[in-house]
Design an enzyme around this catalytic site. Structure first.
Site, PDB file in Angstrom:
ATOM      1  N   ASN A 114       0.831  -1.296  -0.033  1.00 11.08           N
ATOM      2  CA  ASN A 114       0.046  -0.102   0.080  1.00 11.08           C
ATOM      3  C   ASN A 114       0.913   1.122  -0.109  1.00 11.08           C
ATOM      4  OD1 ASN A 114      -2.793  -0.357  -0.146  1.00 11.08           O
ATOM      5  ND2 ASN A 114      -2.584  -1.742   1.656  1.00 11.08           N
ATOM      6  N   THR A 116       3.992   1.670  -0.747  1.00 11.90           N
ATOM      7  CA  THR A 116       4.813   1.825  -1.640  1.00 11.90           C
ATOM      8  C   THR A 116       3.790   2.187  -3.073  1.00 11.90           C
ATOM      9  OG1 THR A 116       6.123  -0.048  -0.715  1.00 11.90           O
ATOM     10  CG2 THR A 116       6.075   0.234  -3.503  1.00 11.90           C
ATOM     11  N   ILE A 137       1.878  -9.722   2.181  1.00 12.75           N
ATOM     12  CA  ILE A 137       1.314 -10.935   2.959  1.00 12.75           C
ATOM     13  C   ILE A 137      -0.123 -10.726   3.245  1.00 12.75           C
ATOM     14  CG2 ILE A 137       3.565 -12.093   3.528  1.00 12.75           C
ATOM     15  CD1 ILE A 137       2.632 -11.195   6.363  1.00 12.75           C
ATOM     16  N   ASP A 138      -0.473  -9.272   3.391  1.00 13.13           N
ATOM     17  CA  ASP A 138      -1.883  -8.792   3.994  1.00 13.13           C
ATOM     18  C   ASP A 138      -2.618  -8.961   2.906  1.00 13.13           C
ATOM     19  OD1 ASP A 138      -0.204  -8.033   6.072  1.00 13.13           O
ATOM     20  OD2 ASP A 138       0.045  -5.942   5.549  1.00 13.13           O
ATOM     21  N   ARG A 173      -6.389 -26.722  26.745  1.00 14.68           N
ATOM     22  CA  ARG A 173      -6.251 -25.218  27.046  1.00 14.68           C
ATOM     23  C   ARG A 173      -6.897 -24.237  25.749  1.00 14.68           C
ATOM     24  NH1 ARG A 173       0.318 -25.697  27.759  1.00 14.68           N
ATOM     25  NH2 ARG A 173       0.379 -25.994  29.976  1.00 14.68           N
ATOM     26  N   HIS A 182      -1.673  -6.549   9.383  1.00 19.00           N
ATOM     27  CA  HIS A 182      -2.085  -5.027   9.814  1.00 19.00           C
ATOM     28  C   HIS A 182      -3.545  -4.759   9.896  1.00 19.00           C
ATOM     29  CE1 HIS A 182      -0.576  -1.424   9.681  1.00 19.00           C
ATOM     30  NE2 HIS A 182      -0.993  -1.091   8.633  1.00 19.00           N
ATOM     31  N   GLN A 285       6.070 -15.600   9.332  1.00 18.42           N
ATOM     32  CA  GLN A 285       4.790 -15.438   8.173  1.00 18.42           C
ATOM     33  C   GLN A 285       5.170 -14.884   6.829  1.00 18.42           C
ATOM     34  OE1 GLN A 285       0.684 -14.738  10.395  1.00 18.42           O
ATOM     35  NE2 GLN A 285       2.447 -14.018  11.737  1.00 18.42           N
ATOM     36  N   ARG A 286       6.434 -14.095   6.939  1.00 21.77           N
ATOM     37  CA  ARG A 286       6.775 -13.360   5.649  1.00 21.77           C
ATOM     38  C   ARG A 286       7.848 -13.996   5.282  1.00 21.77           C
ATOM     39  NH1 ARG A 286       6.714  -7.406   7.755  1.00 21.77           N
ATOM     40  NH2 ARG A 286       9.165  -7.501   7.155  1.00 21.77           N
TER      41      ARG A 286
HETATM   42  O1  F6P Z   1       2.545  -5.316   5.871  1.00 20.80           O
HETATM   43  C1  F6P Z   1       3.327  -6.615   5.981  1.00 20.80           C
HETATM   44  C2  F6P Z   1       3.486  -6.747   7.463  1.00 20.80           C
HETATM   45  O2  F6P Z   1       4.195  -7.872   7.819  1.00 20.80           O
HETATM   46  C3  F6P Z   1       2.097  -6.684   8.231  1.00 20.80           C
HETATM   47  O3  F6P Z   1       1.255  -7.747   8.533  1.00 20.80           O
HETATM   48  C4  F6P Z   1       2.618  -6.077   9.798  1.00 20.80           C
HETATM   49  O4  F6P Z   1       1.661  -5.468  10.303  1.00 20.80           O
HETATM   50  C5  F6P Z   1       3.922  -5.350   9.337  1.00 20.80           C
HETATM   51  O5  F6P Z   1       4.224  -5.725   7.891  1.00 20.80           O
HETATM   52  C6  F6P Z   1       4.982  -5.326  10.228  1.00 20.80           C
HETATM   53  O6  F6P Z   1       5.983  -4.601   9.975  1.00 20.80           O
HETATM   54  P1  F6P Z   1       7.456  -4.509  10.297  1.00 20.80           P
HETATM   55  O7  F6P Z   1       8.008  -5.519   9.491  1.00 20.80           O
HETATM   56  O8  F6P Z   1       7.979  -3.108   9.807  1.00 20.80           O
HETATM   57  O9  F6P Z   1       7.554  -4.917  11.948  1.00 20.80           O
END
Ligand code: F6P
Length: 360
Positions: A114, A116, A137-138, A173, A182, A285-286
């Site tokens: 976004n 960018t 990833i969002d 649990r 995000h 996750q990234r």
């Molecule tokens: O936009 C990708 C993202 O991984 C979001 O899901 C997360 O909120 C944010 O970036 C985390 O940002 P940073 O890597 O700057 O901590």
């Protein structure tokens, strides 16, 4: 000679390399390889601002289809700061234009989410030739049904919740897995559904704590020993959703917990007496290798970007709509967010499966 600048900006994700490889492979296979100069800007817009780049050839893009991260590096240069001077006192937009013209670039290929895209559109308005590719990833980028990185992140988050399932079952649990995304719930919704989470909390559907507790109690009454919650990092209670942006930011600052998941965990523990644990997979996750879907998807987007460069068609994001690769004007993309509609059919279907969103 064709001179192309390339950069990856914002938070990284899987398949950035696959997408860049797609662009370059397309250009080489069209026969312009011998006439091609590729300027890879280091660490996103910072590289463009500081004229920090390295020359790349086809070889640099070989063997990177499966490689996570980005061979160019990335950084965040928030859009709201681009009109402020950089650390050397120079205007950032002017510096980027200067680099572009100094290197006599034909175009810039910009991979990002976004923020960018807002800057990419600004550069377009300033007269630069820009083509963008939708990464994050969002999956919250307007104008495309899908962004690359998203499916890979869904895989990772799903795997985490799958693992949590077995230990939650053993110990009886309540488990909360906090999922990135995000301000959008796409990742949590999809990973939550894929892993059979019982409760999914996303920013688009503010939750009521009482509804969350009732959902846990209903499971207990049915004899379920454990409950799994997939909670988006941006999840918000119905109460907090009534606050202004400023008031909510202030509340978050004073929150005695690292994130909203811990606040939810605390409330569940206090109201039910159950043992609650929170797992935050965070940047995992990234990371890692892109999943097969993302490899194919990013390669297709890259190939189309290559085709557009050959045609000299700029000012667009290459996106995906109704199962087709499409071109979306950058001016339409910039500044908009694609979020989950609370009345989307997928939400209705999830509810039919018995998943609680904490809203009823
Ligand atoms: O936009 C990708 C993202 O991984 C979001 O899901 C997360 O909120 C944010 O970036 C985390 O940002 P940073 O890597 O700057 O901590």
């Amino acid at each position: 000679m064709m001179r192309i600048g390339m950069l990856t900006s914002g938070g990284d994700c899987q398949a950035l390399n696959a997408a860049m490889r797609g662009v370059v492979k397309c250009l080489y296979n069209s026969g312009v390889g011998g006439e091609l100069e590729i300027f890879g800007f280091n660490a996103g817009y910072k590289g463009l601002i500081n004229s920090d780049f390295r020359m790349l050839t086809g070889d640099d893009f070989s063997g990177i289809l499966t490689k996570g991260g980005t061979i160019l590096g990335s950084s965040r240069v928030p859009f709201k700061t681009i009109d402020e001077p950089d650390e050397k006192g120079n205007n950032k937009v002017e510096s980027m234009k200067h680099t572009y013209h100094k290197l006599s670039l034909d175009c810039l290929v910009i991979l990002g989410g976004n923020g960018t895209h807002k800057t990419a559109n600004r550069l377009r308005e300033e007269g630069l030739n820009v083509i963008t590719l939708p990464k994050t990833i969002d999956n919250d980028l307007w104008g495309t049904d899908m962004t690359f990185g998203f499916q890979s992140a869904v895989d990772v988050a799903t795997h985490v919740i799958d693992c949590i399932h077995t230990t939650a079952d053993s110990h009886g649990r309540v488990f909360i897995v906090e999922v990135m995304g995000h301000k959008a719930g796409w990742l949590t919704l999809n990973a939550g559904m894929a892993s059979g989470a019982d409760i999914i909390l996303i920013p688009e559907i503010p939750y009521h704590m009482d509804c969350v507790i009732n959902a846990i109690k209903r499971r207990e009454a049915r004899g379920s020993k454990f409950t799994i919650l997939a909670v988006a990092e941006g999840a918000i209670s119905a109460e907090d959703a009534k606050l202004s942006k400023k008031e909510y930011a202030k509340k978050l600052e004073k929150l005695p917990f690292p994130s909203v998941s811990y606040e939810v965990a605390d409330a569940i523990a206090k109201k039910t007496g159950l043992e609650v644990r929170v797992t935050v997979p965070g940047h995992m996750q990234r990371g890692g290798s892109p999943c097969p879907y993302d490899r194919v998807f990013a390669s297709r987007l890259g190939a189309e970007a290559g085709r557009l460069i050959l045609k000299g068609e700029y000012g667009v994001m290459v996106g995906y709509k109704d199962r087709e690769i499409v071109r979306v004007p950058l001016k339409d993309v910039a500044g908009k967010l694609k979020t989950v509609a609370p009345d989307a059919t997928i939400i209705k279907e999830a509810k039919m499966l018995g998943i609680s969103f904490g809203d009823e």
